[in-house]
Design an enzyme around this catalytic site. Sequence first.
Site, short mmCIF file in Angstrom:
data_model
loop_
_atom_site.label_atom_id
_atom_site.label_comp_id
_atom_site.label_asym_id
_atom_site.label_seq_id
_atom_site.Cartn_x
_atom_site.Cartn_y
_atom_site.Cartn_z
N ASP A 86 -102.25 -24.59 -43.28
CA ASP A 86 -101.22 -25.27 -42.48
C ASP A 86 -100.39 -24.22 -41.73
O ASP A 86 -99.91 -23.24 -42.33
CB ASP A 86 -100.32 -26.06 -43.47
CG ASP A 86 -99.33 -26.96 -42.77
OD1 ASP A 86 -99.63 -27.43 -41.66
OD2 ASP A 86 -98.25 -27.20 -43.36
N ASP A 107 -101.57 -22.10 -35.45
CA ASP A 107 -100.32 -22.52 -34.81
C ASP A 107 -99.85 -21.43 -33.86
O ASP A 107 -99.17 -20.48 -34.26
CB ASP A 107 -99.28 -22.80 -35.91
CG ASP A 107 -97.94 -23.20 -35.31
OD1 ASP A 107 -97.79 -23.17 -34.08
OD2 ASP A 107 -97.04 -23.55 -36.09
N GLY A 206 -94.13 -33.05 -39.74
CA GLY A 206 -92.79 -33.52 -40.10
C GLY A 206 -92.80 -34.99 -40.46
O GLY A 206 -91.89 -35.75 -40.11
N GLY A 207 -93.83 -35.43 -41.18
CA GLY A 207 -94.00 -36.85 -41.50
C GLY A 207 -92.98 -37.39 -42.49
O GLY A 207 -92.83 -38.61 -42.62
O1 G3H Z 1 -97.02 -28.91 -41.76
C1 G3H Z 1 -96.36 -29.53 -42.63
C2 G3H Z 1 -95.59 -30.69 -42.29
O2 G3H Z 1 -95.36 -30.82 -40.95
C3 G3H Z 1 -94.59 -31.15 -43.26
O3 G3H Z 1 -93.36 -31.55 -42.72
O4 G3H Z 1 -91.93 -31.18 -44.70
O5 G3H Z 1 -91.13 -32.50 -42.79
O6 G3H Z 1 -92.90 -33.39 -44.27
P1 G3H Z 1 -92.27 -32.20 -43.68
ZN ZN Z 2 -95.91 -28.88 -39.86
#
Ligand code: G3H
Ligand code: ZN
Length: 303
Positions: A86, A107, A206-207
């Site tokens: 990630d 990224d 950012g779920g």
């Molecule tokens: O790449 C990881 C995510 O975008 C997690 O985002 O911590 O806001 O759920 P979050």
């Molecule tokens: Zn992320």
Amino acid sequence: MAYFVNGNEIFREARKHHYAVGAYNTNNLEWTRAELRAAEETRTPLLIQVSTGAAKYMGGYKFVKDMVEDQMDSMNISVPVILNLDHGDFESAKECIALGYSSVMFDGHALPTEENLAKTKEIIKLAHERGISVEAEIGKIGENQGGGELASVEDAKAFVEAGVDKLACGIGNIHGVYPADWKGLNFDRLKEIAEAVPETPLVLHGGSGIPEDQIKKAIQLGISKVNINTEFQLAFQEATRKYIEEGKDEDKANKGYDPRKLLLPGTEAITDKMKEMIAWLGTKTIDDELKDALFDRSSLNEE
Ligand code: G3H
Ligand code: ZN
């Protein structure tokens, strides 16, 4: 022996049929176990992913790969599992490709677009030679203090032409806890991007903390991978706090201070929260054969 699938078919199916598969970050052994368990019990595919920081904390990318594989074996996991890097930089993406991760996110959002695209192409070449899936990021995912940037339709087309398998787009989404004055997702931009790249699975970073109706609308428009980390951290924190506030850690007779007991409510809270997310996302099951007793509780009372 456990193995990882690259997930390309899984996510393309999800995009085609308007549902999503969660991408769940791991932070340690308990997170890994909780997520594998939720996936197995719901018979849904799992994308488990690790950030650079979490991998460093645990001992490196190889350690994470070995740990996930060994957990899969010891829990007899039978649903497909994708192991994803990630938010990797160029070097970590190359390292994870060499290690046998089945998916990597490069990224390059902080680079000028041309350079992001050029480096993404290099990663795609290395990854595709080995059947590994690639995710790229365009625009910028915001942070709690702000600073997001909308992804452009032009960039979406260019990155898809370059061969990315999944595309993370800045559409007003934010990592971590959403501020009270958050304006919501930009559905107009998401729609434009989705129309320009009609088959590529789009990724919502950012779920955590996005209201259910907005998540569902985003999925209808083309989001097929939803990244979740903070949501589980908060679930773990809340359950652990409750255990301590109830004084259970002080129960010396039952060894309530034993980390295997102390960490259990939080671990179970992650599994419960993940099942809730799976229902929100409409993740399709692999088949209807259900397995239970994945986690041997008898060990809790052993020395
Ligand atoms: O790449 C990881 C995510 O975008 C997690 O985002 O911590 O806001 O759920 P979050
Ligand atoms: Zn992320």
